[in-house]
Design a protein around this motif. Structure first.
Motif, PDB file in Angstrom:
ATOM      1  N   LEU A   1      30.066 111.275  57.394  1.00  0.00           N
ATOM      2  CA  LEU A   1      29.684 110.286  58.401  1.00  0.00           C
ATOM      3  C   LEU A   1      28.398 110.664  59.123  1.00  0.00           C
ATOM      4  O   LEU A   1      27.733 109.803  59.708  1.00  0.00           O
ATOM      5  CB  LEU A   1      30.813 110.108  59.423  1.00  0.00           C
ATOM      6  CG  LEU A   1      32.149 109.590  58.873  1.00  0.00           C
ATOM      7  CD1 LEU A   1      33.150 109.394  60.007  1.00  0.00           C
ATOM      8  CD2 LEU A   1      31.955 108.286  58.099  1.00  0.00           C
ATOM      9  N   PHE A   2      28.044 111.977  59.067  1.00  0.00           N
ATOM     10  CA  PHE A   2      26.821 112.427  59.735  1.00  0.00           C
ATOM     11  C   PHE A   2      25.812 113.035  58.750  1.00  0.00           C
ATOM     12  O   PHE A   2      24.692 112.564  58.625  1.00  0.00           O
ATOM     13  CB  PHE A   2      27.159 113.446  60.837  1.00  0.00           C
ATOM     14  CG  PHE A   2      27.746 112.840  62.066  1.00  0.00           C
ATOM     15  CD1 PHE A   2      26.942 112.403  63.104  1.00  0.00           C
ATOM     16  CD2 PHE A   2      29.115 112.702  62.198  1.00  0.00           C
ATOM     17  CE1 PHE A   2      27.478 111.825  64.243  1.00  0.00           C
ATOM     18  CE2 PHE A   2      29.676 112.126  63.332  1.00  0.00           C
ATOM     19  CZ  PHE A   2      28.855 111.686  64.359  1.00  0.00           C
TER      20      PHE A   2
ATOM     21  N   ILE B   1      22.353 110.997  57.459  1.00  0.00           N
ATOM     22  CA  ILE B   1      21.123 111.504  58.081  1.00  0.00           C
ATOM     23  C   ILE B   1      20.174 112.033  57.016  1.00  0.00           C
ATOM     24  O   ILE B   1      18.951 111.793  57.057  1.00  0.00           O
ATOM     25  CB  ILE B   1      21.459 112.594  59.116  1.00  0.00           C
ATOM     26  CG1 ILE B   1      22.180 111.978  60.315  1.00  0.00           C
ATOM     27  CG2 ILE B   1      20.182 113.315  59.580  1.00  0.00           C
ATOM     28  CD1 ILE B   1      22.690 112.997  61.319  1.00  0.00           C
ATOM     29  N   GLY B   2      20.722 112.763  56.017  1.00  0.00           N
ATOM     30  CA  GLY B   2      19.886 113.285  54.941  1.00  0.00           C
ATOM     31  C   GLY B   2      19.220 112.179  54.139  1.00  0.00           C
ATOM     32  O   GLY B   2      18.031 112.256  53.811  1.00  0.00           O
ATOM     33  N   ALA B   3      19.985 111.125  53.814  1.00  0.00           N
ATOM     34  CA  ALA B   3      19.414 110.011  53.061  1.00  0.00           C
ATOM     35  C   ALA B   3      18.330 109.300  53.866  1.00  0.00           C
ATOM     36  O   ALA B   3      17.281 108.896  53.330  1.00  0.00           O
ATOM     37  CB  ALA B   3      20.525 109.025  52.691  1.00  0.00           C
ATOM     38  N   LEU B   4      18.585 109.141  55.172  1.00  0.00           N
ATOM     39  CA  LEU B   4      17.607 108.485  56.036  1.00  0.00           C
ATOM     40  C   LEU B   4      16.304 109.275  56.097  1.00  0.00           C
ATOM     41  O   LEU B   4      15.209 108.725  55.932  1.00  0.00           O
ATOM     42  CB  LEU B   4      18.195 108.320  57.440  1.00  0.00           C
ATOM     43  CG  LEU B   4      17.391 107.498  58.444  1.00  0.00           C
ATOM     44  CD1 LEU B   4      17.298 106.045  58.001  1.00  0.00           C
ATOM     45  CD2 LEU B   4      18.027 107.596  59.834  1.00  0.00           C
TER      46      LEU B   4
ATOM     47  N   VAL C   1      22.583 119.475  59.410  1.00  0.00           N
ATOM     48  CA  VAL C   1      23.195 118.821  60.577  1.00  0.00           C
ATOM     49  C   VAL C   1      24.712 118.761  60.414  1.00  0.00           C
ATOM     50  O   VAL C   1      25.467 119.079  61.346  1.00  0.00           O
ATOM     51  CB  VAL C   1      22.622 117.396  60.770  1.00  0.00           C
ATOM     52  CG1 VAL C   1      23.430 116.633  61.820  1.00  0.00           C
ATOM     53  CG2 VAL C   1      21.167 117.468  61.184  1.00  0.00           C
ATOM     54  N   GLY C   2      25.172 118.369  59.236  1.00  0.00           N
ATOM     55  CA  GLY C   2      26.612 118.315  58.988  1.00  0.00           C
ATOM     56  C   GLY C   2      27.263 119.675  59.085  1.00  0.00           C
ATOM     57  O   GLY C   2      28.355 119.826  59.655  1.00  0.00           O
ATOM     58  N   CYS C   3      26.595 120.705  58.554  1.00  0.00           N
ATOM     59  CA  CYS C   3      27.146 122.070  58.601  1.00  0.00           C
ATOM     60  C   CYS C   3      27.243 122.598  60.030  1.00  0.00           C
ATOM     61  O   CYS C   3      28.221 123.247  60.396  1.00  0.00           O
ATOM     62  CB  CYS C   3      26.280 123.011  57.753  1.00  0.00           C
ATOM     63  SG  CYS C   3      26.410 122.745  55.977  1.00  0.00           S
ATOM     64  N   VAL C   4      26.226 122.330  60.820  1.00  0.00           N
ATOM     65  CA  VAL C   4      26.240 122.785  62.221  1.00  0.00           C
ATOM     66  C   VAL C   4      27.387 122.137  62.978  1.00  0.00           C
ATOM     67  O   VAL C   4      28.141 122.818  63.698  1.00  0.00           O
ATOM     68  CB  VAL C   4      24.893 122.450  62.911  1.00  0.00           C
ATOM     69  CG1 VAL C   4      25.001 122.673  64.422  1.00  0.00           C
ATOM     70  CG2 VAL C   4      23.774 123.308  62.348  1.00  0.00           C
ATOM     71  N   LEU C   5      27.546 120.829  62.818  1.00  0.00           N
ATOM     72  CA  LEU C   5      28.608 120.115  63.529  1.00  0.00           C
ATOM     73  C   LEU C   5      29.984 120.632  63.104  1.00  0.00           C
ATOM     74  O   LEU C   5      30.863 120.872  63.946  1.00  0.00           O
ATOM     75  CB  LEU C   5      28.486 118.619  63.243  1.00  0.00           C
ATOM     76  CG  LEU C   5      29.459 117.701  63.985  1.00  0.00           C
ATOM     77  CD1 LEU C   5      29.293 117.844  65.496  1.00  0.00           C
ATOM     78  CD2 LEU C   5      29.229 116.243  63.561  1.00  0.00           C
ATOM     79  N   GLN C   6      30.168 120.819  61.794  1.00  0.00           N
ATOM     80  CA  GLN C   6      31.457 121.307  61.303  1.00  0.00           C
ATOM     81  C   GLN C   6      31.768 122.691  61.849  1.00  0.00           C
ATOM     82  O   GLN C   6      32.892 122.981  62.280  1.00  0.00           O
ATOM     83  CB  GLN C   6      31.462 121.333  59.772  1.00  0.00           C
ATOM     84  CG  GLN C   6      32.802 121.753  59.190  1.00  0.00           C
ATOM     85  CD  GLN C   6      32.638 122.598  57.944  1.00  0.00           C
ATOM     86  OE1 GLN C   6      31.658 123.323  57.812  1.00  0.00           O
ATOM     87  NE2 GLN C   6      33.606 122.520  57.058  1.00  0.00           N
TER      88      GLN C   6
END
Length: 485
Positions: free
Chosen positions: A415-416, A420-423, A441-446
């Protein structure tokens, strides 16, 4: 050699100096137990993962198209199947580890046989993915040349899929009892054989991708046969009493637990698969795929250290919760996360200082080397994150939180991270860097969410749940006295 238990750690009330001395002694004790498991586990994991690295190195000398084809198979087709198989086998980490802590050794062999049944059936279900990999890759907009070559290679490596089905449950069975030194020796010898066979069949006899695939099959089945010989040689009189019809009992409930473990792990591994597929849609995809595949292979190699601590903390947490020692389980988490993070900092510094040089180990094409070097900073930061997150996932497996972590992974990664990567990669024209930035970004949030969950955990409650789980799956809780809870 039996498992080692650490008494309940804590700081005394005699004064700050005595309290610090006590803490230091407990930390040293826990570190010894951790390294007894993590050290050999790191080496075994590095050796086994290096089998695919060696294949990439030899294939990379054949040409950039061959390298891209093998990289896609390893990261997309095999990565997908590897995640499913490893995840299905990972249910044993919770059940076997907690059973060992409670002294219920007689159920370990039964658990492993149930897992073998499930993973072998899963391998058969996944086989068409290998057979039809070429049209599947074309659906994801991979080039025709790379997709065709990948399809031929993936069919040849189907035997590795069934090797995973036997290997992963057997490894979890051994790790839960801290029997990791033999795994290391078997994997190390096999890696040397793998290098020799690749040199003969790929370099000297020029069998190309077919030779590389067959050599990989041989190497994985050498590992399996050696581990099976060790299993049946009388070293496990309590936990292995031979094949049993009990393995077919309660299969549906076992499948549910295996699926929860598989979904948790697969959502992480498929994240990297999705990144490769996103990169495959970029302009000049062959160079981009080669660059990010080199970085991911190096990242996964350093990840092996964290996975060693993942195995250690999973064993320690499950053993201590099964034995009714929640404070010892909590203390093990702190020691493992801290130690693994220190290695992450070391690897991050090494990558940053060698980002213009390490690509030369994997490629000879100047464009691939340049593109890979540009990803060095992102690679270094990702390696640091991956020194913490897998250890926290090991805590989740040891405690039985697979379903919760699966939901966390869905939110953070899909979902994040991916959107974000594709964008960034497509809309803002940042290419590979943008796609990888979204992954970070996804790794940091997780990682932040898992840290929060771990800090807020009620370990006394987890120990009670472990007793209920053991009672449900293997009878009454064991004969050991609970201490330090």
């Amino acid at each position: 050699m039996g498992e080692v238990h650490v008494s309940n750690p804590g700081v005394g009330f005699e004064g700050p100096c005595v309290g610090l001395k006590n803490l230091g002694r407990k930390s040293l004790e826990e570190s010894k137990v951790t390294w007894y498991i993590a050290g050999p586990a790191i080496l075994a994991t590095v050796f086994q993962f290096s089998i695919s690295i060696v294949t990439v190195v030899f294939v990379g000398r054949l040409g950039s198209t061959e390298l891209a084809a093998v990289s896609i198979v390893q990261n997309v087709i095999e990565g997908f199947a590897f995640g499913v198989m490893l995840g299905m086998g990972s249910a044993l980490e919770t059940l076997c580890g907690q059973a060992v802590g409670a002294g219920q050794f007689h159920m370990l062999g039964i658990y492993m046989q149930r897992s073998w049944i499930i993973t072998c059936v899963t391998a058969m279900v996944l086989s068409p993915l290998y057979v039809f990999s070429s049209p599947i890759l074309k659906l994801f907009h991979q080039s025709d040349e790379i997709a065709q070559m990948s399809g031929k290679y993936s069919i040849w490596v189907i035997p590795q899929l069934f090797a995973y089905a036997i290997n992963f449950p057997l490894q979890k069975f051994l790790q839960s009892q801290s029997k990791v030194m033999v795994l290391t020796a078997i994997s190390g010898v096999t890696l040397m054989v793998h290098v020799l066979l690749n040199w003969v069949f790929v370099t000297k006899l020029n069998y190309g991708l077919t030779g590389a695939a067959v050599v990989g099959n041989i190497s994985w089945w050498i590992i399996n046969l050696a581990q099976i010989i060790y299993l049946v040689s009388g070293f496990f009189p309590e936990s292995w009493t031979g094949l049993s019809w009990l393995a077919f009992h309660s299969l549906f409930a076992f499948v549910k637990l295996s699926l929860a473990s598989a979904i948790m792990l697969c959502l992480e591994l498929w994240y990297f698969t999705a990144i490769i597929l996103l990169v495959g849609g970029l302009h000049n995809a062959e160079i981009a795929i080669d660059a990010i595949s080199i970085c991911m292979n190096l990242e996964l190699w350093t990840l092996m250290v964290a996975l060693g601590f993942n195995a250690a903390v999973s064993v320690r947490v499950s053993n201590e919760l099964g034995a009714g020692r929640p404070k010892a389980a909590r203390f093990s988490v702190i020691v493992n996360v801290t130690t693994s993070a220190m290695f992450g900092i070391l690897f991050m510094v090494i990558i940053l200082t060698t980002k213009n040089d390490f690509p030369k180990l994997f490629a000879t094409d100047p464009m691939v080397i340049k593109a890979t070097s540009k990803l060095g900073t992102l690679l270094a930061f990702t390696i640091f994150l991956n020194s913490i997150q897998p250890v926290l996932s090991g805590v989740a497996v040891g405690a039985g939180w697979q379903t919760l972590v699966a939901f966390v992974n869905v939110g953070c990664y899909y979902l994040f991270g991916l959107p974000i990567g594709a964008l960034l990669g497509y809309k803002f024209k940042l290419g590979v860097k943008g796609i990888w930035s979204g992954m970070v970004v996804g790794c940091v949030l997780q990682t932040l969410i898992l840290i929060f969950i771990t800090i807020r955990t009620n370990w006394e409650k987890e120990a009670c749940q472990a007793k209920d789980r053991i009672r449900t799956w293997g009878g009454t809780t064991g004969p050991r006295e609970s201490s330090g809870s």
